[in-house]
Design an enzyme around this catalytic site. Sequence first.
Site, short mmCIF file in Angstrom:
data_model
loop_
_atom_site.label_atom_id
_atom_site.label_comp_id
_atom_site.label_asym_id
_atom_site.label_seq_id
_atom_site.Cartn_x
_atom_site.Cartn_y
_atom_site.Cartn_z
N ARG A 189 -20.89 -2.06 -32.24
CA ARG A 189 -21.68 -3.74 -33.15
C ARG A 189 -21.61 -3.57 -34.11
NH1 ARG A 189 -24.09 -1.75 -27.96
NH2 ARG A 189 -26.18 -0.47 -29.52
N TYR A 218 -21.72 -7.09 -36.11
CA TYR A 218 -22.22 -7.97 -36.52
C TYR A 218 -22.21 -8.48 -37.83
CZ TYR A 218 -25.41 -5.85 -33.39
OH TYR A 218 -25.79 -5.26 -32.47
N TYR A 266 -30.78 -16.51 -30.32
CA TYR A 266 -32.64 -16.24 -30.16
C TYR A 266 -33.73 -15.45 -30.64
CZ TYR A 266 -32.36 -11.40 -29.20
OH TYR A 266 -32.49 -9.46 -29.52
N HIS A 288 -36.50 -14.37 -33.13
CA HIS A 288 -37.14 -15.09 -34.23
C HIS A 288 -35.98 -14.31 -34.61
CE1 HIS A 288 -38.30 -14.20 -38.74
NE2 HIS A 288 -39.41 -14.91 -37.77
N VAL A 324 -36.01 -10.99 -36.78
CA VAL A 324 -36.30 -9.84 -36.37
C VAL A 324 -35.88 -8.77 -35.75
CG1 VAL A 324 -38.24 -8.86 -34.43
CG2 VAL A 324 -38.91 -10.75 -36.34
N THR A 371 -38.87 -3.66 -23.42
CA THR A 371 -39.64 -3.22 -24.33
C THR A 371 -40.75 -2.02 -23.48
OG1 THR A 371 -39.34 -5.20 -25.86
CG2 THR A 371 -41.00 -3.80 -26.95
#
Lengths: 121, 277
Positions: free
Chosen positions: B78, B82, B104, B106, B109, B247
Amino acid sequence: MKRILSSPATPYPQGTLGTNDNEKGDTMDTIEILEAIGKNASYRHASGERLLGILSAMDASESLERTAKTGDQHHLAVEFGQEIVSMVQSQVQGGYEDQEDDEPCPERDGEDERTPLSPDS
Amino acid sequence: MNTPSMLSEPPSRRGSIACVGLGMVLGSHLTPLARSHIEQADVIFAALSNGIVEKWLERMHPDVRSLQPYYGKGDKSRKVTYQEWVDVMMAEVRKGKVVCGVFYGHPGVFAWSPHAVIEAARSEGYEAHMEPGISAEDCLYADLGIDPGRRGCQHFEANQLLFFDTRINTDTYLILWQTGLVGDRSFKRLRTEPAYRQLLVEVLNKDYPLSHEAIVYRGATLPIEQARVRRITLGELPNVDITAEETVVIPPLSRPRRNRAMMARLDALDRMFENPG
């Protein structure tokens, strides 16, 4: 995929069902229905049973109603395709600094466990 | 009086980029300013949590380019993806386009590319801006009734606890992101096996008993959904199915001890300033 918005026969607050063009009887597709629900406090926090009533009044697709009933977005694959519904990879975007193992960390080196740094250190 | 040249001659077109957050829930969280950035851009790049949300974004702009295809199928780090996102956005900025990156939640973050593209654009003299959005963290506070200001709150990408010797303050909430793929060092996997979460539990068990509560949380992304909240124990964590978008929240174990030495110094200051004469 287009649906005709039926007139709300209803216990739903006036002026809230189909807040946009929908009151004129325009058609709404699944994305428009989701947007209408997302921005309406009365819909967004409706109970499960009431939400199903709202979706029915909006003439929502069967797959959208099934998604609302089960919480499983994969039912929407019928409308949008499996590839779209399975798109979750973007939820992993990294975050922490990928430092090298031996990269010095000045705030930690030689510091006693759990001892706060003094302003002079 | 002469007309200022800036009014009579159009300035040479300069590219720019804004990274905006779409929020978490379709239709609910998009701010007016973020929508304006989207509508005024020449080209949109999108990295969203949900394909349906991407379809919604396509209603707002005729040129939405998904960043999703840059992901590999388990065979590509990844980190490479990125960097490719940054490169493809910068290519349009350099062409003089007004670019908007839509992410998606913020955009700043747990997201590497938006920060990197803004840094790259500014280093080359382009205008770059980040517009905040409602994040998964914001939704978590609302859905779980947590105020981070009451006891304090620590956030870690779960891997940080395995890869680094990380100190935990058990007086505060501990929030672990991307626990579902903890232990993945390849940056290619989207899920790891229970044995990897067992290592995480071993680390946490140095500070918390296995009977301590762990909350597995997933916020809604479609407005017909509600947040999913599962309450388990830390010891159960390896054996529950956890997805990448969930989470883990560990509530405080201990209460903060009052710093009596500092209280005494504050008392002395109060006496000095309340009775200056």
